[in-house]
Design an enzyme around this catalytic site. Structure first.
Site, mmCIF file in Angstrom:
data_model
loop_
_atom_site.group_PDB
_atom_site.id
_atom_site.type_symbol
_atom_site.label_atom_id
_atom_site.label_comp_id
_atom_site.label_asym_id
_atom_site.label_seq_id
_atom_site.Cartn_x
_atom_site.Cartn_y
_atom_site.Cartn_z
ATOM 1 N N ARG A 1 45.368 2.060 16.489
ATOM 2 C CA ARG A 1 45.413 1.889 17.943
ATOM 3 C C ARG A 1 44.300 0.917 18.328
ATOM 4 O O ARG A 1 43.138 1.143 17.963
ATOM 5 C CB ARG A 1 45.193 3.256 18.597
ATOM 6 C CG ARG A 1 45.114 3.201 20.096
ATOM 7 C CD ARG A 1 44.753 4.547 20.700
ATOM 8 N NE ARG A 1 43.425 4.493 21.273
ATOM 9 C CZ ARG A 1 42.963 5.324 22.206
ATOM 10 N NH1 ARG A 1 43.726 6.311 22.633
ATOM 11 N NH2 ARG A 1 41.756 5.211 22.683
ATOM 12 N N GLU B 1 51.345 3.608 24.894
ATOM 13 C CA GLU B 1 51.159 5.018 25.262
ATOM 14 C C GLU B 1 50.788 5.187 26.735
ATOM 15 O O GLU B 1 50.012 4.388 27.284
ATOM 16 C CB GLU B 1 50.040 5.576 24.379
ATOM 17 C CG GLU B 1 49.685 7.012 24.679
ATOM 18 C CD GLU B 1 48.475 7.462 23.881
ATOM 19 O OE1 GLU B 1 48.180 6.864 22.827
ATOM 20 O OE2 GLU B 1 47.815 8.413 24.324
HETATM 21 O O1 KDG Z 1 40.754 14.921 26.485
HETATM 22 C C1 KDG Z 1 41.473 13.755 26.713
HETATM 23 C C2 KDG Z 1 41.282 12.770 25.581
HETATM 24 O O2 KDG Z 1 41.522 13.346 24.347
HETATM 25 C C3 KDG Z 1 42.219 11.611 25.761
HETATM 26 O O3 KDG Z 1 41.914 10.919 26.925
HETATM 27 C C4 KDG Z 1 42.174 10.668 24.612
HETATM 28 O O4 KDG Z 1 43.938 9.349 25.520
HETATM 29 C C5 KDG Z 1 43.405 9.862 24.539
HETATM 30 C C6 KDG Z 1 44.048 9.710 23.252
HETATM 31 O O5 KDG Z 1 45.148 9.172 23.224
HETATM 32 O O6 KDG Z 1 43.463 10.155 22.253
HETATM 33 MG MG MG Z 2 46.013 8.874 25.077
#
Ligand code: KDG
Ligand code: MG
Length: 402
Positions: free
Chosen positions: A147, A236
């Site tokens: 990512r 995402e």
């Molecule tokens: O607690 C929320 C986070 O884990 C989140 O914002 C992280 O977007 C995130 C991800 O895709 O890991």
């Molecule tokens: Mg996320």
């Protein structure tokens, strides 16, 4: 077998974790994760004050009935606090079941559907050059899927990008910090990032990107279309998902695959998204999605509509959740990918575990149950510390999606 005792452990080896331990009259015990980032103590109270008293003397093998009892019996259904608490119980019961039957949990979920669970790494940097270096490091570590997130020119800080020399961590201790956001600057920058990353690393690596719910459907449609030449594995959380119909607009305009659902806690949050085929990956995860019992139903429903799993796996999901996600990912047929943000050394020491990473894949290990322990003496050295996710505002001060 009967449940004799249950207790909640809260510790903070770098970040907060809520762990439920359920004990039985046969000496077998199970662990479940109930961590809800920034709202941890609400789950602790829900479990300790309202759930644990109802568990005593129940048969821990009755995972389905206990799930229904906690979900339907409360009258007040759904919501992240309720569903994280139910998930903690559910995980602990599957752990007990596996240990009592002397088999890893994946065997109770259908057995292995694949050899390993493909995971994606996080790579982020203050600018495109730093992000390219970070992607390169993850590829060198063996990841097949990465990512990529980058700081945006003209903005001081960006969620998902590390501050200073510390690795990126979703929560910060103390009161919530605030940062500023510009959709215009982001939409100009993100396609340039992926153009460079794809040029640099070629076609083989799977590239992912998280928009953190910050766009409108038509803005997300524009981004998805502009990212098409770089063949992302997924884009995402393009938009906040309360309005499920918003995804129809995105879908009409782009073939970039869409993932969403890390904040969902019930199959009802995702029903239209899945049955209308507006998404490609469902990101609900074991802890916030009501446990293995509920997530298995979500995955089976999603399978009917060509939607695959892509469970959330940031550091706020404890090693107990990570293990549960790996057993789940090994077993469900429509697995897509699993997020992997490695925990710090302190966390790994508090939660000794059998899961491992090798050449892009993770493996839950073959220990009975989930294969994770809690070192309670060590955990006691890291007491809870208040921490929050950051708050995000537009340049004019309007409160915005994080
Ligand atoms: O607690 C929320 C986070 O884990 C989140 O914002 C992280 O977007 C995130 C991800 O895709 O890991
Ligand atoms: Mg996320």
């Amino acid at each position: 077998m009967k449940i004799t005792r249950a207790s909640v452990n809260v510790c903070s080896p770098g970040r907060n974790f809520v762990t439920l331990k359920i004990e039985t009259d046969q000496g077998v015990y199970g662990l479940g994760d109930g961590t809800l980032n920034g709202r941890e103590l609400a789950v602790v109270s829900y479990l300790a004050d309202h759930v644990i008293p109802c568990l005593i003397a129940r048969d821990p093998f009755q995972t389905e009935d206990i799930w229904q009892y906690l979900y339907r019996g409360a009258y007040w259904r759904r919501g992240p606090v309720t569903m994280s608490a139910i998930a903690a119980v559910d995980m602990a019961l599957w752990d007990i079941k596996g240990k009592a039957l002397n088999t890893p949990v994946y065997n109770l979920l259908g057995g292995k559907s694949r050899n390993g669970v493909m995971v994606y790494a996080h790579a982020n940097g203050k600018d495109i050059e730093q992000t390219i270096d970070a992607v390169g490091r993850e590829i060198e570590r063996g990841y097949l899927a990465v990512r990529a997130q980058s700081g945006i020119p003209g903005l001081d800080s960006t969620y998902g990008v590390a501050k200073g020399n510390k690795p990126y961590e979703p929560a910060e201790r103390g009161l919530p910090s605030e940062s500023l956001w510009s959709t215009e600057k982001y939409l100009r920058h993100a396609p340039k990032l992926f153009e460079r990353v794809r040029q640099h690393f070629g076609d083989d690596v799977h590239l992912l990107h998280d928009c953190h719910h910050r766009l409108t459907p038509i803005e997300a449609a524009r981004l998805g279309r502009e990212l098409e030449p770089y063949h992302l594995f997924w884009m995402e959380d393009p938009v906040p998902a309360e309005l499920q119909e918003g995804f129809a607009v995105i879908r009409q305009h782009t073939t970039t695959p869409i993932a969403t659902g890390e904040v969902f806690n019930s199959i009802w949050d995702a029903k239209m998204l899945i049955e209308k085929q507006w998404i490609d990956y469902i990101r609900m995860t074991v802890v916030h999605g009501g446990g293995l019992t509920h997530l298995k139903k979500v995955a089976d429903f999603a399978a009917l509509f060509h939607v695959r799993t892509g469970c959330h796996g940031a550091t706020d999901l404890s090693p107990v959740s990570m293990a549960a996600a790996l057993h789940f990912g090994l077993a469900v047929h429509n697995f897509g990918v699993q997020e992997h943000m490695p925990h710090n050394e302190e966390t790994d020491a508090v939660f000794p575990h059998g899961y491992s990473f090798d050449s892009g894949y993770m493996y839950p290990g073959d220990a009975p149950g989930l294969g994770v322990e809690l070192d309670e003496a060590l955990a006691a050295k890291y007491p809870y510390q208040r921490a929050y996710l950051p708050i995000n505002r537009k340049l004019d001060g309007t409160l915005f999606d994080w």
